[in-house]
Write a protein that holds these residues in place. Structure first.
Motif, PDB file in Angstrom:
ATOM      1  N   LEU A  12      96.353  39.879  75.649  1.00  0.00           N
ATOM      2  CA  LEU A  12      96.351  41.406  75.049  1.00  0.00           C
ATOM      3  C   LEU A  12      97.448  41.512  74.292  1.00  0.00           C
ATOM      4  O   LEU A  12      98.583  41.128  74.085  1.00  0.00           O
ATOM      5  N   PRO A  13      97.029  42.536  73.028  1.00  0.00           N
ATOM      6  CA  PRO A  13      98.216  43.111  72.147  1.00  0.00           C
ATOM      7  C   PRO A  13      99.510  43.476  72.975  1.00  0.00           C
ATOM      8  O   PRO A  13      99.273  44.198  74.027  1.00  0.00           O
ATOM      9  N   ASN A  14     100.601  42.923  72.501  1.00  0.00           N
ATOM     10  CA  ASN A  14     101.990  43.554  73.065  1.00  0.00           C
ATOM     11  C   ASN A  14     102.398  42.737  74.174  1.00  0.00           C
ATOM     12  O   ASN A  14     103.316  43.039  74.878  1.00  0.00           O
ATOM     13  N   SER A  15     101.403  41.877  74.544  1.00  0.00           N
ATOM     14  CA  SER A  15     102.159  41.016  75.851  1.00  0.00           C
ATOM     15  C   SER A  15     102.733  39.878  75.481  1.00  0.00           C
ATOM     16  O   SER A  15     102.834  39.432  74.205  1.00  0.00           O
ATOM     17  N   THR A  16     103.556  39.517  76.590  1.00  0.00           N
ATOM     18  CA  THR A  16     104.539  38.280  76.035  1.00  0.00           C
ATOM     19  C   THR A  16     103.895  37.242  76.423  1.00  0.00           C
ATOM     20  O   THR A  16     102.785  36.865  76.571  1.00  0.00           O
ATOM     21  N   GLU A  17     104.712  35.984  75.841  1.00  0.00           N
ATOM     22  CA  GLU A  17     104.040  34.582  75.850  1.00  0.00           C
ATOM     23  C   GLU A  17     104.389  34.116  77.145  1.00  0.00           C
ATOM     24  O   GLU A  17     103.910  32.608  77.395  1.00  0.00           O
ATOM     25  N   THR A  18     104.655  34.616  78.120  1.00  0.00           N
ATOM     26  CA  THR A  18     104.689  34.079  79.651  1.00  0.00           C
ATOM     27  C   THR A  18     103.616  34.025  80.336  1.00  0.00           C
ATOM     28  O   THR A  18     102.611  34.356  80.057  1.00  0.00           O
ATOM     29  N   ASN A  19     103.698  33.337  81.403  1.00  0.00           N
ATOM     30  CA  ASN A  19     102.382  33.351  82.125  1.00  0.00           C
ATOM     31  C   ASN A  19     101.867  34.655  82.856  1.00  0.00           C
ATOM     32  O   ASN A  19     100.857  34.750  83.282  1.00  0.00           O
ATOM     33  N   ALA A  20     102.739  35.598  82.650  1.00  0.00           N
ATOM     34  CA  ALA A  20     102.521  36.849  83.305  1.00  0.00           C
ATOM     35  C   ALA A  20     101.804  37.816  82.137  1.00  0.00           C
ATOM     36  O   ALA A  20     101.453  38.912  82.641  1.00  0.00           O
TER      37      ALA A  20
END
Length: 459
Positions: free
Chosen positions: A79-87
């Motif tokens: 999703l836009p603005n989401s981080t590159e982590t597993n979360a």
């Protein structure tokens, strides 16, 4: 994907209610069934206001998935603005045409059933995750539960309160005599106006322009400011509130007195009137509008608009001009005009004269978008049927010198996917409760007739 993630399946009405809703689920995964895209596609070209929301939703989804391959769209795109982590959450399109038939599933003949089947299929294939269907359709939520879906929810990110009884009423009522509760007070008098300063502990939850009343016959006040230790209020007195007059109309109870004080105050740009049918919301607003436009010359015109249930976006089949088309929906306004002029010798002539003198214009909610309304008194009736975004569209049209009155009854919502908690009227009451330029009044009590009062309490 993290096993703690929740998979949210969105119904069409969620994206119509808030086109960017798929961005609200943060670290969780969002699935948009193919049927939802089909429904958005069928709605986007209709000559209805809702078609704009469909187009915005389609463009927002396209922007989110623009650079993804077909395989990535099916698997899930961050999703836009989401981080590159597993979360980070993912957005995916589910092609429900490839859904395997499962015994016991609902018929494919209806779009709602196909969306429910998608949710059940994902629930059966993703047993380690919580799968939630999000819809504002109450009947669809019941069908989904009956079909075996474990988790079904309403969309509540725009819901600011959990119980309608906690909605700000715009006033505080003290038991007994107000001054018996006051231990210390400082006062300032300037002309006829007296301001008192009282310890905040007397009223921990306080907002600007709220009214104060007690069970006595004399006291009434209005909050003018506060800090961590004290709050200040103007001493109004009940006699002064009950002596208010607008276009020959005087308050019948203290609640109408508070409403009329706010309606006639040029420093208040937004007045929100809530309350049951027959409490005087429309009559007080119209009388105050005529008083300030015709007698005082504070505004140039009166603009009247309202939500029209069921066909709110479709008035085209009615003959005539925009104002003639809106006439059936604005009968409440013309009824109130007749009440205000029923003593005149020629009531019809008086109505025509005042319509022209006050420059009263009937407008559809559809055509408020894009306008800039200057120096006008705007009456927005039946606000309970509008969403927060629709009310934002209208309120942001108000330019310099414009006053807007939003009125509605939360017990008479006609929208298929709004309730008292998610109505735009509830939303703006909470959002504006501490804005210095607004005032909210809950008109407690039916004054229309003893029949209307009995019906409101017992039916």
């Amino acid at each position: 994907m993290n096993e703690e993630k929740i998979i949210y399946i969105l119904d069409t009405n969620i994206l119509l209610h808030e086109p960017f809703a798929f961005l609200s689920f943060k670290e969780h995964d969002v699935v948009v069934p193919m049927t939802v895209l089909e429904e958005l596609d069928s709605i986007k070209d209709r000559k209805r206001d809702v078609s704009r929301d469909a187009r915005v939703a389609i463009r927002a989804l396209e922007d989110a998935l623009a650079n993804a391959t077909p395989e990535q769209v099916l698997a899930g795109v961050p999703l836009p603005n989401s981080t590159e982590t597993n979360a980070s959450g993912c957005l995916s399109i589910f092609n429900d045409f490839s859904l395997e038939r499962v015994t016991g599933n609902l018929s494919y003949n209806e779009n709602d059933n196909r969306i429910i089947n998608t949710a059940i299929h994902i629930q059966n294939t993703q047993k380690s995750k919580k799968v939630v269907l999000v819809t504002k359709d109450i009947n669809m939520r019941l069908k989904a539960k009956g079909a075996g879906l474990l988790h079904v929810e309403d969309y509540r990110t725009d819901q600011l309160i959990n119980d309608i009884q906690f909605l700000t009423k715009g006033y505080h009522t003290f038991d007994g005599d107000f001054w018996e509760n006051v231990q210390s007070c400082e006062s300032e008098t300037e002309g006829r106006n007296t301001t008192h300063y009282v310890k905040r502990e007397l009223l921990p939850s306080v907002y600007m322009n709220e009214y104060l009343i007690d069970e006595g016959e004399h006291f009434a006040g209005k909050i003018t400011g506060y800090d961590e230790d004290n709050f200040s209020f103007a001493d109004l007195s009940r006699e002064r509130l009950m002596a208010k007059n607008a276009w020959g109309i005087s308050p019948k109870n203290i609640y109408q007195g508070m409403a009329m004080d706010a309606l006639l105050d040029p420093a208040i740009d937004l007045v929100i009137l809530t309350g049951p049918a027959g409490s005087g919301k429309t009559l007080l607003a119209l009388a105050s509008a005529l008083e300030q436009v015709v007698e005082r010359g504070l505004y140039d015109k009166i603009i009247v608009t309202r939500s029209t249930p069921e066909i709110a976006e479709s008035i085209g089949f009615l003959p005539g001009t925009e104002e003639e088309k809106m006439a059936p929906w604005l009968a409440a306004i013309t009824d109130s005009l007749e009440v205000l002029h029923k003593q005149d010798e020629n009531m019809k002539g008086s109505l025509n004269y005042i319509m022209d003198k006050a420059n009263i214009q009937f407008k559809s909610v559809n055509f408020m978008r894009g306008r800039s309304i200057q120096n006008a008194f705007v009456l927005l009736d039946e606000c309970q049927n509008l969403t927060a975004s629709q009310l934002k569209t209208i309120i942001t049209r108000c330019g310099e010198g414009t006053k807007i009155i939003c009125s509605g009854n939360l017990a008479q919502i006609d929208s298929n996917y709004l309730n008292a908690l998610t109505s735009g009227l509830t939303y703006i009451v909470e959002r504006f409760k501490d804005f210095p330029g607004s005032s909210t009044i809950n008109l407690n009590g039916v004054v229309r007739s003893r029949l209307a009062s009995f019906a409101e309490e017992n039916l």
